[in-house]
Structure formats: C-alpha cells, structure tokens
Design an enzyme around this catalytic site. Structure first.
Site, PDB file in Angstrom:
ATOM      1  N   GLU A  61     -51.790  62.494 -27.285  1.00  0.00           N
ATOM      2  CA  GLU A  61     -50.559  61.901 -26.457  1.00  0.00           C
ATOM      3  C   GLU A  61     -51.027  61.427 -25.244  1.00  0.00           C
ATOM      4  O   GLU A  61     -50.449  60.314 -24.693  1.00  0.00           O
ATOM      5  CB  GLU A  61     -49.436  63.249 -26.367  1.00  0.00           C
ATOM      6  CG  GLU A  61     -48.899  64.045 -27.631  1.00  0.00           C
ATOM      7  CD  GLU A  61     -48.108  62.688 -28.373  1.00  0.00           C
ATOM      8  OE1 GLU A  61     -47.727  61.660 -27.910  1.00  0.00           O
ATOM      9  OE2 GLU A  61     -47.651  63.180 -29.437  1.00  0.00           O
ATOM     10  N   ASP A  65     -50.541  59.165 -39.842  1.00  0.00           N
ATOM     11  CA  ASP A  65     -50.051  57.689 -39.641  1.00  0.00           C
ATOM     12  C   ASP A  65     -50.666  56.921 -38.850  1.00  0.00           C
ATOM     13  O   ASP A  65     -51.215  55.842 -39.350  1.00  0.00           O
ATOM     14  CB  ASP A  65     -48.598  57.914 -39.030  1.00  0.00           C
ATOM     15  CG  ASP A  65     -48.485  58.624 -37.851  1.00  0.00           C
ATOM     16  OD1 ASP A  65     -49.495  59.279 -37.309  1.00  0.00           O
ATOM     17  OD2 ASP A  65     -47.230  58.695 -37.203  1.00  0.00           O
ATOM     18  N   GLU A  98     -35.876  63.788 -39.499  1.00  0.00           N
ATOM     19  CA  GLU A  98     -37.196  64.228 -39.454  1.00  0.00           C
ATOM     20  C   GLU A  98     -37.939  64.175 -40.558  1.00  0.00           C
ATOM     21  O   GLU A  98     -39.024  63.851 -40.871  1.00  0.00           O
ATOM     22  CB  GLU A  98     -37.418  65.327 -38.545  1.00  0.00           C
ATOM     23  CG  GLU A  98     -37.369  65.047 -37.164  1.00  0.00           C
ATOM     24  CD  GLU A  98     -38.581  64.043 -36.352  1.00  0.00           C
ATOM     25  OE1 GLU A  98     -39.531  64.562 -35.941  1.00  0.00           O
ATOM     26  OE2 GLU A  98     -38.429  63.023 -36.601  1.00  0.00           O
ATOM     27  N   GLU A 133     -39.906  54.289 -34.819  1.00  0.00           N
ATOM     28  CA  GLU A 133     -40.770  53.758 -35.725  1.00  0.00           C
ATOM     29  C   GLU A 133     -40.106  52.706 -36.752  1.00  0.00           C
ATOM     30  O   GLU A 133     -40.327  51.934 -37.169  1.00  0.00           O
ATOM     31  CB  GLU A 133     -41.227  54.964 -36.658  1.00  0.00           C
ATOM     32  CG  GLU A 133     -42.660  55.609 -35.976  1.00  0.00           C
ATOM     33  CD  GLU A 133     -42.173  56.470 -34.936  1.00  0.00           C
ATOM     34  OE1 GLU A 133     -42.877  56.972 -34.156  1.00  0.00           O
ATOM     35  OE2 GLU A 133     -40.960  56.922 -34.966  1.00  0.00           O
TER      36      GLU A 133
END
Length: 974
Positions: free
Chosen positions: A133, A278, A372, A390
């Site tokens: 992150e 991902d 989610e 996304e």
C-alpha cells in the site's frame, strides 16, 4: 524494441478494434454532448465535495471519517486491523490525490497541495505499514506529483519554485521500504517499520505475503530508479518479479495467492484474478509497456492463457487450485476482479472483456453496488462496498477501446448510485452492507485517487484535459507514469527466452470483436429472465462429437466443461450458473440426462476382453522367465479371443508416436510395432503401421507411473471405419517399462498378443510394489537410446545418496549410513544451519530415511549459502549443487552425532515446531506426493462415471476417444 514502438503497437491494436467494433454495435442512442458535459461537471463536483471535506475536517490525518467528520490517525483512532496498514501518519489522502487535481485542471490547488506535502509530511515515523500500500499510494503518488510538477513547470510556465522536493521525498520512502526486500528469496516482507525497518521489536513484519503485494512494486521502483539514477530500487523489484515467476506452477502457469517470503513455498494455492493476486498480472503487462522488457510480455501471455483456460468460465472468473486447475477452490467472486476487463483491453482481447464487464454491471444493478464478494448465482456473499474504483476503471478502458455509448450509461448509473447511497454532508461514506444501505465511517484515499478520477475521465474528451493521456500509463492506484521513462535508462534484468514471443505480438482475432451482440445475450443474466432460444435445434447427446469445434462451443454455452484426466479419460462437468443463460443451462441438464441414458444402454454391450502381451526372457546362465503383461483391448482390428494369438518380433517406431511420416521399406513387415500414445487417434496409428506390413500394434501410455493394477482397464476406440485387420493392444507405463527393458537386453525377443487368461500369472506380482522404481534405473540406457530421455542419475557422498529424478524435477535424498564422514571445521550461516537441521530431521524421521527436494530449492540453497566462488550453475546443471548439499548434510549429521546431548535418536523424535522452522519444502513435497497418489488412484469403472458434487454440478467422465467414436464402437460403463 523501443518503448515508443511497443506503445504504438498497442495503440494500433486498439484502434484496429475500434474500427471493427464500429460496424458491430447495436443501435444504442448516443449520449448528447450536453448530457456528457453535465455528468463530467457532476463528477468534478463529487470530487470537490469529498476533497474539501477531507482538507477542512481531517488534514493532516491520513483519511477522513465522513460520518464523524474528523480525521483518522494511526494509533489515535480505534484500530481496524489490516485495513490500517495503509496508514502511516503521512497525510495519505493528500499525497494519493495530487495527480487527480491536475487531471481536473485545478493547477492552483495542485501547487498549493504540493507545497503542503513538502512542508508538513514526514516519513520518520515509528509505525509499521504495508509495503504494498505504501508503494502504490505514497511512493506512486509522490512520483506522479513530481512528474506532473516538472511537466507543468516546463509546458505551462508555473511552479518555477519547485526543485524536485517530491522526488527527494519519494527516494526517502524508497529507502525506508528497501529493508523489506532482505529475505532469502528477495521477495519483500508484507510489512516494514518506516523508522526501524524490520530489525526492531516493534516491527510486525510477517513471513507470509500475498502475490499481488510482492509483485506490484516494479512500476514505482523502476520509475524511482530512472528518475534518481540509483538502480538499487529497480534491481530489487526485478528480482522479486523473477522469483515469483519461478514459483508459478510449471504445469498450469498459475500463481497461488499467499507465499512464504523465505522459502518461496505457497501458503495458499488458490488461484484467481481477484484479491491477493490481481495487480501482479497487471504489472506483468504494464512493466512491458513502461519498461520495454520483452520478458514481461512473455510472462503475462503465459499467465493470461492459463487464466483464460482454467479460471475464466464464460463471463465469470472463478478461483481454482493452482496445482489442480480443473477444481474450483471457492464458489464466490470478489469485487477486485472488476479490474480484469480493463486489463484485457490493454491485451487487445475485447470479447471476454465485454462479457465479464456486462456480468459485473448486472450484479451492480441488482445490488446498487458491486458487493465485496458475491456467489456464482449472484447473491451477496459479503455486502461491504468501500466505493472501489475497479469497475469504473474497466468501464473507462472499454469505452476508450470501443467508443460504445453503452459504457457512458454504465458510468452514469454508477455516478447516480454514489450520489444517492454514499454521499453524506461530510464527503462520501463506504457502504457497510449493500442489502441494507447502512453506511460506514470510512472514506479510503483511493476514492479521491481513483474512483472520482476514472469517473471524470469517462465523461471527458481529449480537448477537456490539459494532459495527453496517451503519453502516460496508469499504475494500479491510477497514478500517472510517463511512457518516456523507458528512455531514462534500462536497468532491467537479463531477458529470458521468449518461446511464444511472435504470438504475443499479434492483434486480437477480428472474429471475436462483437461487444454489442455479446452484451445483449447477457442483459438479463443475473435476474434469470433470458428468453428461450427460438428456432435453434438443441444438440443431442447421441450427436455429440468431441472433435467438432461447434459442438464444444455449444456445450460450453450450456455450462458444460470438458476436463482431461490423467488416466486418459475426460470429465464432463455441468455447472448451472456457468451457462450463458438460464435456457442454455436447462439445455445442459437435458444433455447430461441424455448422456446418462446413453451410457446405460452402452453398458449393456458385451465387455471387451482384457488382452495380454507375453514373452520369454533369457538370462546369462541360460535360465529365463515367462512374463505376462496385462493390456487393454481395442474396438477396432482383430479381436483376440480364446486361442487366437499373434506372435512376432518387435520394432520401435520412429517417430515414437507414429503420427508423422513413417519411413518406407520392409523394416516393419512381419513385426509387432511399438508406439507411444498421443498426437493422433489410436486407430490412425494402427492404420499407418498396418500399411507398412506390421502384424500387430502395441500402444504404450504417455502418463508417468500409470499401471494396470491402479487404473481401470482402458479400451481404445475406433472411428467407425472398419479397415484395420491387425490386433492392437494398450499398455500402461509400468507394464511398458518391463517390456522395453526386456527388449533392450534381447532385441530378438518374440512377443505374443493374445486374450488374457484368468489363471495367468500377471506381472508384476502384488508383493513387488516398488518394481517400477527399480526398473527406472535399469531402463535408463534403453530409453536414452530410443527417446533421448534419461530417467535418473545417482550421486553418493558419505552417508547420503541422491537420485536425480529428471522426469519430475525432483531429487530424492536417502540416508545410507555406509561410511564415516569427518568434515573440516567450518562456520555456518545461522539461517542455513536451521534449514540444514530441518532437512536432516525430515530424512531421519521418514520411514524410508529419504526426502524429495525440488531442483529449484537446491539451487536456491546453493546460491544463497555456499561459499564456492564460481558462476552459478545453469538450469540444466544440478550435479554440483547436489554434491554440495550432500556434503552439508554429512556435516550436519556428524555435528549431531558428536554433540554430548544430541544423538541420532533425537532426530527421530516427533517434535512440534513452534518456532516455524519446520521445513516448508519437506511439508509441501509430502503434501504434493499425497495429492499425486490420490490423483493417480482410480476409483471408477472403465470408461464412464456419473457422480454428484456438493455444488450441485453434474459430472460425467468418459474416455477421450469414446466421446467422438461412433455409437456402435463406444464401450462405456456407468
């Protein structure tokens, strides 16, 4: 190839797709320029509503809490667990938002924000943060801010005071992240302490990390190196990517989701495109686009083909086990996979991108937002929605690739949902549960950095922006990096061979680009209201042929997948929710029912008799043994029953599979031809050798370790043409090895093909369970002579012996205790000492005093811990590292045996390894061995298995050849 050419190639592909798609769009009413402008301005207003709420009520905190209207500080506000790992008390939201201000054209506020970051932000904080992150949000935000500040300084004549301060801050962050890369593999820890690295007791760094966490640093780290001229950052990132590539499953090319940063062993082998993995796939492709390194294009294409083969099921993307890719690992999907259609646009594969995006849009309309996690029948699995970007990201890229106004309508609906269900007086609040509409006191930095950015860009034309977006690439956090970075110097690692490079650089198939018609079939997918197909004849089970590509497409649309099994059969698996529509799924159920009835009728046919291959061996002393090998029958050629038999000498066909051009002449005349399974049908092999004068055919299996004692009888099917007159039989690998061994000793051996008698003494006797392993050593010379493949080589050092199993990329290390080994005194690396001790314990605790270790693990140990000053051995040379490892194990054994309190018996004790030092390699190898044993063990009957699964899927298993043979030649059992 230069980066500009790479980018030009991608742009040409997308432009090509645009031209084609413009002819294929449905009649969709275009959005007027006025409405589009209104939505663009509304998106701008949404951004400022959230941005001002943060600046006025939360700054310099990391995030805004929109319900309580105050800032969220790490350590001061209640801890939320792993979610807070992105916070570091460094004004995260402002750093993450810098480039969004430029895209909106607010240069005055951008200059003000850059000044605030330079003045107020410090990273010398005693706080443990997520490496992933911090890299994508903070490092990426600082780099993008610096690049745009220089851009505006040069092209707009503003910010003349700016002197690369953001770049200096980015370099500071980069050096604070570097300690995380100090692992055995070079794969970074998941967490690092900004002030103390990983050495402090305050560090919460764990040994496990996710694939996306480890594989999503190359863009930011490479950009940092190329902007500062310090190569260390890019080098570390390349090594991490290289190690991850080595850890893919070599058979499936899939990646797991969680791994151990020291051993590289997979902790979780779930493989998908969503959470945990991902952005690794995203960075494989974008590293090629940004850096121009062809190896990343090769890797992405290998991974992409695997995803589309195993994970993609129509519009859905379902996780599978990386080592058993035909088995789903969960029955739900997560919202993070919504980025995948956007990545497919960059790849140039438009049709599946349209399908998956449309499925997600239907889910969004049903639940107001994409939850989610949601099940395969589109129910809510986890109702949280933190305003993720996304889906909008993919919508933006699909609109750019197709110019289809449908995607503007999609964006409009997302915008209205955000306004209606997430807007609060103090910003935008995450949705705690999409079913109830309850809000959560949370507004992540990516809402400003990505969600509103993509929303604004979707409704903007090139003339509305001060930046040329074609000059930049988006990171996974939507930060802008210029494509010109490739010209700053190439610090990439040595490229690997590109085995499919030419195919990787082709534009998409034009026959797959029909987004309008593709969407139409999915419009009512989620609600199950698709109308029945009219005027289209349903495929009947009796008509089905596996060699008919149209039939394969039809059954896939019905939700039926064909899965090849290791013993040569295929499995028909019907999943209702995987069908293209409800009516297709119902057709699939009827098809499966017909297949069951068909199998019942076929099971009543007379059973084909087992066959035998027999011969007399000769020993040097004149004695010999009569060997009988159990063989499978064929549904073509001479039927060997009763006393009917064929005898002759053997000939091994070249090429071994017997499918190519066979040498003409009389060499095969009057002989029994031996061939290997594969490349063409069994009956075709028999026809070829019959034409050249062979009197019989033996076809051997190509599946390692298969045996007639552990597999059902295999019957070879024909194709309906009765023109083969010679007998043909099938031998599994274990029986074939005995035959080949005997032929290698006596090439004049007479073979007899006949029916297997019930009282025959079939080889191998049941008590000889390890005969195949014994044969592998002696048959090596023969197979090497005829196929060029060697099975094993042995290395003996002191008390340990290693068999190099080249066929399975493993080394079996065995304890022999055959001599005293007295090593010289040495100083051992503490980490290596732990690994060495664990390996020795694994050997000594096993029943047979042996353990399997992979080639890659031994190379890793050798490269990391040996003090031998020489070049690293190439991939094909494992002998030197193995000899070194055996010497090390002898040293460890000697040290244990000569310590007053540590005896060999101590190694045999069953201990619980509470400190986590138990050999992950030994554990994973043991588990894989068990799985392989289970996989190779057959519990079904010969050819057809009908079974039920807990997920209500229907499953049928039948032989490959039988599914496309004529009905009269099929032999299946229920």
């Amino acid at each position: 190839m230069s980066n500009s050419r790479n980018h030009f190639f991608l742009q040409i592909c997308i432009l090509f797709a645009n031209i084609l798609i413009s002819f294929c769009l449905e009649d969709v009413t275009p959005m007027s320029n006025e409405e589009k402008a209104e939505l663009r301005e509304e998106a701008r207003d949404m951004f400022y509503h959230a941005y001002r709420a943060y600046m006025e009520n939360a700054y310099p905190a990391d995030e805004l809490m929109p319900l309580s209207c105050q800032g969220r500080y790490r350590g001061l506000t209640p801890n939320r667990g792993d979610i807070d790992d992105s916070l570091g008390n460094f004004s995260l939201t402002l750093i993450d938002t810098l480039d969004t201000l430029v895209i909106l054209g607010d240069l005055e506020e951008f200059e003000h924000a850059v000044g605030l970051v330079i003045k107020d932000v410090s990273f010398n904080n005693d706080v443990v943060v997520s490496v992933f992150e911090t890299n994508i949000r903070v490092l990426g935000g600082l780099l993008s801010g610096h690049i745009l500040a220089e851009y505006l300084k040069q092209r707009a004549g503003i910010m003349q005071w700016y002197n690369a301060e953001l770049l200096d801050m980015a370099k500071d962050v980069g050096y604070r992240l570097l300690p995380a890369f100090n692992t055995t593999t070079g794969i970074p820890y998941a967490r690092v302490n900004l002030k103390y690295g990983i050495k402090s007791d305050n560090s919460e760094a764990a040994k496990e990390t996710c694939t996306a966490c480890a594989g999503s640093v190359i863009l930011e780290m490479a950009a940092l190196s190329r902007l500062t001229g310090e190569p260390i950052f890019e080098q570390k990132a390349h090594r991490a990517m290289d190690e991850l590539w080595k850890m893919r499953h070599r058979s499936s090319d899939l990646m797991g989701s969680v791994l151990n940063v020291h051993s590289g062993d997979w902790v979780r082998r779930d493989s998908g495109v969503g959470a945990g993995i991902d952005s690794y796939y995203e960075y494989c492709l974008k590293a090629y686009i940004l850096l121009g390194d062809n190896k990343y294009l090769n890797r992405f294409n290998r991974h992409y083909n695997a995803v589309m083969k195993y994970i993609s099921q129509g519009p859905m993307l379902l996780d599978v086990h990386m080592h058993r890719p035909h088995t789903n690992s969960r029955n739900f999907m997560d919202a993070l996979l919504a980025f995948w259609p956007g990545l497919q646009v960059l790849k140039g594969d438009i049709k599946p991108a349209v399908e998956t995006h449309e499925m997600l849009y239907q889910v969004m309309k049903r639940h107001k937002f994409i939850p989610e996690a949601f099940t395969t029948d589109f129910q809510v699995h986890w109702g949280n929605h933190p305003l993720r970007p996304e889906f909008l990201e993919s919508t933006y890229f699909l609109y750019g690739a197709t110019n289809d106004p449908h995607y503007l309508e999609v964006g409009k609906n997302v915008l209205k949902s955000l306004q209606k269900y997430a807007r609060v007086p103090c910003g935008y609040a995450a949705v705690n549960d999409v079913r109830t509409g309850k809000k959560e006191d949370r507004m992540d930095s990516f809402v400003l950095a990505e969600t509103f950015k993509y929303l604004y860009l979707l409704f903007s034309d090139a003339d509305d922006l001060i930046l040329n977006m074609d000059e930049f690439i988006f990171t996974t956090e939507a930060h802008l990096l210029p494509l010109s970075l490739s010209h700053f110097g190439n610090i990439t690692a040595k490229s690997e061979d590109l085995d499919d490079y030419e195919n990787a650089r082709t534009c998409p198939n034009t026959l797959q680009l029909f987004p309008g018609s593709v969407r139409k079939t999915l419009w009512n997918m989620v609600d199950g209201m698709c109308p029945k197909k009219v005027g289209k004849k349903r495929l009947m089970a009796a008509e089905f042929s596996a060699s008919n590509l149209n039939h394969l497409k039809i059954i896939k649309d019905m939700g039926i997948n064909i899965i090849a099994l290791s013993d040569g059969r295929v499995q028909l698996l019907h999943t209702f929710s995987a069908a293209r529509s409800i009516s297709d799924a119902e057709d699939g159920l009827l098809f499966m029912q017909e297949m069951v009835e068909l199998s019942k009728l076929q099971s009543q046919q007379p059973e084909a008799a087992p066959q035998a291959v027999s011969f007399q061996t000769k020993n040097a002393d004149g004695t010999g043994n009569f060997i009988v090998l159990q063989a499978g029958p064929a549904h073509f050629g001479m039927n060997l029953k009763g006393d009917l038999k064929v005898t002759g000498k053997s000939i091994i066909i070249h090429p071994l599979k017997g499918c190519g051009s066979l040498p003409a002449g009389d060499k095969m005349k009057g002989k029994i031809a031996i061939m290997e399974r594969g490349d063409c049908m069994f009956v075709e092999k028999a026809r070829r050798v019959q034409k050249l004068g062979a009197i019989g055919a033996i076809i051997i299996d190509n599946t390692p370790s298969s045996s007639a004692h552990t597999s059902p009888m295999f019957s070879m099917s024909g194709d309906g043409t009765d023109d083969v007159k010679i007998p043909a039989v099938f031998l599994f690998t274990q029986e074939a090895s005995k035959l080949l061994l005997s032929i290698s000793k006596d090439s004049t051996l007479d073979l007899t093909l006949s029916e297997l008698k019930t009282d025959a003494a079939v080889w191998p006797p049941s008590e000889e369970e390890s005969m195949f392993q014994k044969l592998k050593v002696s048959v090596q010379e023969f197979l090497n002579k005829h196929t060029g493949i060697a099975f094993t080589r042995s290395i003996l050092v002191g008390n340990f012996k290693a068999n190099l199993e080249s066929s399975i990329d493993m080394i079996k290390i065995s304890y022999l205790k055959n001599e005293i080994y007295r090593p010289t005194k040495q100083i051992v690396n503490p980490k290596w000492s732990q690994i060495r001790t664990t390996l020795l314990r694994s050997i000594m605790k096993s029943q047979k005093k042996d353990v399997l270790v992979s080639f890659n693990d031994i190379r890793m140990y050798y490269e990391s811990y040996s003090k031998i000053k020489e070049e690293t051995p190439n991939n094909g040379d494992i002998r030197k590292p193995t000899e070194w490892l055996l010497r090390e194990l002898n040293m460890e054994l000697y040290w244990n045996e000569n310590q007053p309190k540590i005896q060999e018996s101590h190694l045999l004790e069953d201990q619980e390894e509470s400190d986590g030092n138990t050999s992950d390699v030994a554990k994973s190898l043991y588990k894989q061995t068990v799985l392989d044993d289970v996989k190779n063990e057959s519990t079904g009957t010969d050819d057809l298995i009908i079974s039920e699964e807990r997920d209500s899927s229907d499953k049928i298993i039948l032989s490959k050849e039988q599914v496309d043979a004529s009905e009269k030649n099929k032999k299946d059992e229920l």
